[in-house]
Design a protein around this motif. Structure first.
Motif, PDB file in Angstrom:
ATOM      1  N   GLU A 178       0.858  -1.186   0.000  1.00 15.31           N
ATOM      2  CA  GLU A 178       0.000   0.000   0.000  1.00 15.31           C
ATOM      3  C   GLU A 178       0.896   1.239   0.000  1.00 15.31           C
ATOM      4  O   GLU A 178       2.110   1.138   0.231  1.00 15.31           O
ATOM      5  CB  GLU A 178      -0.895   0.012   1.250  1.00 15.31           C
ATOM      6  CG  GLU A 178      -1.736  -1.232   1.469  1.00 15.31           C
ATOM      7  CD  GLU A 178      -2.936  -1.324   0.525  1.00 15.31           C
ATOM      8  OE1 GLU A 178      -3.192  -0.344  -0.228  1.00 15.31           O
ATOM      9  OE2 GLU A 178      -3.603  -2.365   0.512  1.00 15.31           O
ATOM     10  N   ASN A 188      -5.912  -8.324   4.958  1.00 16.67           N
ATOM     11  CA  ASN A 188      -5.968  -6.953   5.481  1.00 16.67           C
ATOM     12  C   ASN A 188      -7.408  -6.482   5.722  1.00 16.67           C
ATOM     13  O   ASN A 188      -7.641  -5.636   6.584  1.00 16.67           O
ATOM     14  CB  ASN A 188      -5.266  -5.967   4.530  1.00 16.67           C
ATOM     15  CG  ASN A 188      -3.742  -6.165   4.527  1.00 16.67           C
ATOM     16  OD1 ASN A 188      -3.208  -6.900   5.367  1.00 16.67           O
ATOM     17  ND2 ASN A 188      -3.061  -5.540   3.578  1.00 16.67           N
ATOM     18  N   VAL A 189      -8.374  -7.037   4.987  1.00 14.95           N
ATOM     19  CA  VAL A 189      -9.778  -6.623   5.174  1.00 14.95           C
ATOM     20  C   VAL A 189     -10.299  -7.019   6.550  1.00 14.95           C
ATOM     21  O   VAL A 189     -11.317  -6.505   6.998  1.00 14.95           O
ATOM     22  CB  VAL A 189     -10.730  -7.224   4.103  1.00 14.95           C
ATOM     23  CG1 VAL A 189     -10.368  -6.720   2.724  1.00 14.95           C
ATOM     24  CG2 VAL A 189     -10.724  -8.749   4.134  1.00 14.95           C
ATOM     25  N   ASN A 190      -9.621  -7.958   7.195  1.00 14.38           N
ATOM     26  CA  ASN A 190     -10.083  -8.392   8.512  1.00 14.38           C
ATOM     27  C   ASN A 190      -9.483  -7.578   9.662  1.00 14.38           C
ATOM     28  O   ASN A 190      -9.647  -7.929  10.831  1.00 14.38           O
ATOM     29  CB  ASN A 190      -9.803  -9.888   8.708  1.00 14.38           C
ATOM     30  CG  ASN A 190     -10.681 -10.745   7.791  1.00 14.38           C
ATOM     31  OD1 ASN A 190     -11.779 -10.345   7.412  1.00 14.38           O
ATOM     32  ND2 ASN A 190     -10.183 -11.909   7.402  1.00 14.38           N
ATOM     33  N   LEU A 191      -8.785  -6.479   9.318  1.00 16.52           N
ATOM     34  CA  LEU A 191      -8.222  -5.592  10.347  1.00 16.52           C
ATOM     35  C   LEU A 191      -9.248  -4.530  10.740  1.00 16.52           C
ATOM     36  O   LEU A 191      -9.996  -4.033   9.889  1.00 16.52           O
ATOM     37  CB  LEU A 191      -6.975  -4.871   9.803  1.00 16.52           C
ATOM     38  CG  LEU A 191      -5.774  -5.731   9.410  1.00 16.52           C
ATOM     39  CD1 LEU A 191      -4.710  -4.851   8.744  1.00 16.52           C
ATOM     40  CD2 LEU A 191      -5.184  -6.442  10.626  1.00 16.52           C
ATOM     41  N   THR A 192      -9.272  -4.147  12.022  1.00 15.44           N
ATOM     42  CA  THR A 192     -10.050  -2.975  12.429  1.00 15.44           C
ATOM     43  C   THR A 192      -9.310  -1.726  11.936  1.00 15.44           C
ATOM     44  O   THR A 192      -8.142  -1.798  11.535  1.00 15.44           O
ATOM     45  CB  THR A 192     -10.188  -2.888  13.957  1.00 15.44           C
ATOM     46  OG1 THR A 192      -8.870  -2.680  14.505  1.00 15.44           O
ATOM     47  CG2 THR A 192     -10.780  -4.167  14.535  1.00 15.44           C
ATOM     48  N   ASP A 193      -9.966  -0.579  12.002  1.00 16.92           N
ATOM     49  CA  ASP A 193      -9.317   0.656  11.546  1.00 16.92           C
ATOM     50  C   ASP A 193      -8.035   0.929  12.345  1.00 16.92           C
ATOM     51  O   ASP A 193      -7.002   1.291  11.788  1.00 16.92           O
ATOM     52  CB  ASP A 193     -10.277   1.853  11.695  1.00 16.92           C
ATOM     53  CG  ASP A 193     -11.376   1.812  10.640  1.00 16.92           C
ATOM     54  OD1 ASP A 193     -11.270   0.975   9.704  1.00 16.92           O
ATOM     55  OD2 ASP A 193     -12.332   2.603  10.746  1.00 16.92           O
ATOM     56  N   GLN A 194      -8.165   0.741  13.649  1.00 15.70           N
ATOM     57  CA  GLN A 194      -6.973   1.010  14.476  1.00 15.70           C
ATOM     58  C   GLN A 194      -5.832   0.050  14.118  1.00 15.70           C
ATOM     59  O   GLN A 194      -4.680   0.453  13.974  1.00 15.70           O
ATOM     60  CB  GLN A 194      -7.333   0.855  15.955  1.00 15.70           C
ATOM     61  CG  GLN A 194      -6.238   1.417  16.882  1.00 15.70           C
ATOM     62  CD  GLN A 194      -6.229   0.750  18.255  1.00 15.70           C
ATOM     63  OE1 GLN A 194      -7.293   0.482  18.809  1.00 15.70           O
ATOM     64  NE2 GLN A 194      -5.048   0.490  18.787  1.00 15.70           N
ATOM     65  N   GLU A 195      -6.190  -1.240  13.953  1.00 13.47           N
ATOM     66  CA  GLU A 195      -5.164  -2.226  13.596  1.00 13.47           C
ATOM     67  C   GLU A 195      -4.532  -1.880  12.246  1.00 13.47           C
ATOM     68  O   GLU A 195      -3.319  -2.004  12.054  1.00 13.47           O
ATOM     69  CB  GLU A 195      -5.785  -3.628  13.534  1.00 13.47           C
ATOM     70  CG  GLU A 195      -6.127  -4.206  14.909  1.00 13.47           C
ATOM     71  CD  GLU A 195      -6.893  -5.527  14.819  1.00 13.47           C
ATOM     72  OE1 GLU A 195      -6.921  -6.261  15.814  1.00 13.47           O
ATOM     73  OE2 GLU A 195      -7.477  -5.804  13.741  1.00 13.47           O
ATOM     74  N   ARG A 196      -5.379  -1.425  11.330  1.00 14.28           N
ATOM     75  CA  ARG A 196      -4.877  -1.062  10.008  1.00 14.28           C
ATOM     76  C   ARG A 196      -3.840   0.054  10.092  1.00 14.28           C
ATOM     77  O   ARG A 196      -2.812   0.024   9.411  1.00 14.28           O
ATOM     78  CB  ARG A 196      -6.042  -0.632   9.093  1.00 14.28           C
ATOM     79  CG  ARG A 196      -5.629  -0.020   7.763  1.00 14.28           C
ATOM     80  CD  ARG A 196      -4.867  -1.002   6.890  1.00 14.28           C
ATOM     81  NE  ARG A 196      -4.291  -0.372   5.695  1.00 14.28           N
ATOM     82  CZ  ARG A 196      -3.133   0.275   5.686  1.00 14.28           C
ATOM     83  NH1 ARG A 196      -2.407   0.397   6.795  1.00 14.28           N
ATOM     84  NH2 ARG A 196      -2.670   0.791   4.559  1.00 14.28           N
ATOM     85  N   ASN A 197      -4.104   1.028  10.971  1.00 13.78           N
ATOM     86  CA  ASN A 197      -3.158   2.134  11.125  1.00 13.78           C
ATOM     87  C   ASN A 197      -1.836   1.672  11.746  1.00 13.78           C
ATOM     88  O   ASN A 197      -0.761   2.079  11.335  1.00 13.78           O
ATOM     89  CB  ASN A 197      -3.766   3.245  11.995  1.00 13.78           C
ATOM     90  CG  ASN A 197      -4.890   3.947  11.253  1.00 13.78           C
ATOM     91  OD1 ASN A 197      -4.894   3.996  10.017  1.00 13.78           O
ATOM     92  ND2 ASN A 197      -5.858   4.485  11.993  1.00 13.78           N
ATOM     93  N   GLU A 198      -1.969   0.799  12.716  1.00 16.58           N
ATOM     94  CA  GLU A 198      -0.762   0.275  13.386  1.00 16.58           C
ATOM     95  C   GLU A 198       0.067  -0.615  12.465  1.00 16.58           C
ATOM     96  O   GLU A 198       1.295  -0.674  12.567  1.00 16.58           O
ATOM     97  CB  GLU A 198      -1.163  -0.611  14.564  1.00 16.58           C
ATOM     98  CG  GLU A 198      -1.682   0.087  15.775  1.00 16.58           C
ATOM     99  CD  GLU A 198      -2.113  -0.937  16.811  1.00 16.58           C
ATOM    100  OE1 GLU A 198      -1.794  -2.132  16.642  1.00 16.58           O
ATOM    101  OE2 GLU A 198      -2.779  -0.539  17.769  1.00 16.58           O
TER     102      GLU A 198
END
Lengths: 290, 290
Positions: A178, A188-198
């Motif tokens: 990305e 990656n679609v199974n990440l929460t927003d916070q997890e995605r940022n981290e």
């Protein structure tokens, strides 16, 4: 693009291509295609007459507590993207087509599978070896393409092809990321927003390790410790491993003076992400493995 | 007849044949050819355009205390006989050609390998599966021929081909016997004169078992007991096993009402001999397995 679901149909078509002297490139996938898969298909398209891709979420390579059921699927979008990326034949077998009865054959590998992801996913690479052997026999490609994001898989397939004399050339291509550096992954679609940022700290941590090697650090332990610290400080997920090993033999090294892999895996709530850098002895990224 | 020793040369030639749409039959052997092997080659010659045979005493399928070193070899006589039997290509690789480095890949099978010869030869069928997978990939035949004297091997190869989707048809052909009934075997040369005279009781014992089934005996235990008694009375060698199992699944049966194998193995001083009868539910010999 032809979509084929039966093994006999696939065999017949591939046999025809072979008799027409077409060179066949093959991209095995579990579907939910992203830019990583598509880059493999485009490269296969450049290097071969016919590109075959397969979509098969292989139950044999998932552990009992893993995400076989949750693994994302979107066949329609996959077919559209595969066609745009230059795929000529898309093979989408059912589990019943691939495993009409329980398989008696067991494929395993000494070395290469008992480190990194293999340690926390017992049976995973045995399942990968089995399904790839089956797919290779069904598709009979000249070249096969894998992403280096699954670098351990590439090392394992390298041994499979080499040791068992498959008449196939293996090509490993770079991880696609990305904009912020996160490795593209169907999970990656199974990440929460916070997890995605981290999650970007997987890559940032590995990059820090690369910089240390680049500046002359030769001790793997120092590199692993520094990378682990950065990840622990910035990731709420649980670190599964940070490891530095020779590549493709995946053995511990005492000094960084050869091709190595620096790899990490992190458990988030509903996804386990992996990333790695494949580095030459000077700490430069290795862009293509073949 | 072409004699080929290198894997790349073999691949090139076979690829040429395939492009010429030749149907290829393959007879893998460990050499020291006798009428059993030659009957496979003659049948392959009838059913295919090109017959390939290989001679390779595969170290991987011999245990540490087995007869790898003593296994008889006679390349010149083999080549002459193979040519007479209609072989077009004889592949004779060295161990270094087949195993340039220790193999990381491990092939195993659940069921079928833990009975009969598999029980007293741990690792044997793993070695067989590995070398055959390699040879199948090098030769890429349409059909492959084995003698039913090694009926367990045929059952194991059946699972290999089926489970891993090899694009190969398996053919098992009947055991060829000496005038007195002893199954032809490369290992027969390692018998003393006295052992050679006795050895016929392997076959006679099995024949007695067949007669019992033919007359209506349905209990496997009764058959095995009667066969064992006859062999014990007439053979100075040590009986390794007498077993009656379903075929090709090689499972114990409670009643003889399906295709079964009645098999025995005996240790003599410098040779271990095996023999079997493959029987349908009426106790009639099954002549061809495919």
């Amino acid at each position: 693009m032809k979509v084929i679901r039966s093994i006999p149909d696939m065999r017949q078509l591939m046999s025809d291509y072979r008799l027409q002297k077409k060179q066949i490139g093959f991209v095995p996938t579990m579907g939910y295609l992203h830019e990583g898969h598509l880059s493999l298909m485009r490269e296969a398209n450049k290097e071969n007459d016919i590109v075959v891709a397969s979509i098969f979420v292989n139950p044999l390579q998932f552990g009992p507590n893993e995400d076989y059921e949750e693994y994302p699927r979107d066949e329609q979008a996959d077919a559209r993207q595969a066609e745009e990326a230059g795929v000529d034949v898309l093979f989408i077998p059912t589990a019943a087509e691939m495993y009409p009865k329980p398989t008696l054959m067991q494929l395993g590998i000494t070395d290469r599978a008992d480190v990194l992801c293999g340690r926390s996913r017992p049976g995973h690479f045995e399942g990968v070896l089995t399904v790839l052997t089956k797919l290779f026999h069904i598709v009979s490609p000249h070249k096969v393409y894998f992403g280096l994001k699954d670098a351990q898989q590439v090392a394992v397939v390298d041994a499979l092809i080499e040791d068992l004399n498959f008449p196939i050339e293996l090509v490993g291509l770079p991880t696609v990321r990305e904009a912020d550096g996160l490795a593209k992954s169907s999970r990656n679609v199974n990440l929460t927003d916070q997890e995605r940022n981290e999650a970007i700290w997987l890559y940032k941590g590995l990059q820090h390790g690369q910089q240390l090697i680049h500046r002359g650090e030769q001790h793997p332990d120092q590199v692993v410790r520094a990378v682990t610290e950065i990840m622990q400080q910035n990731l709420s997920g649980t670190i599964d491993y940070v490891e530095l090993l020779s590549y493709p033999s995946l053995k511990p090294v005492t000094t960084i003076n050869q091709q190595v892999i620096l790899a990490a895996a992190v458990y988030f709530d509903k996804a386990r992400l992996i990333d790695n850098l494949l580095l030459d002895q000077n700490g430069e990224i290795v862009a293509r493995y073949d």
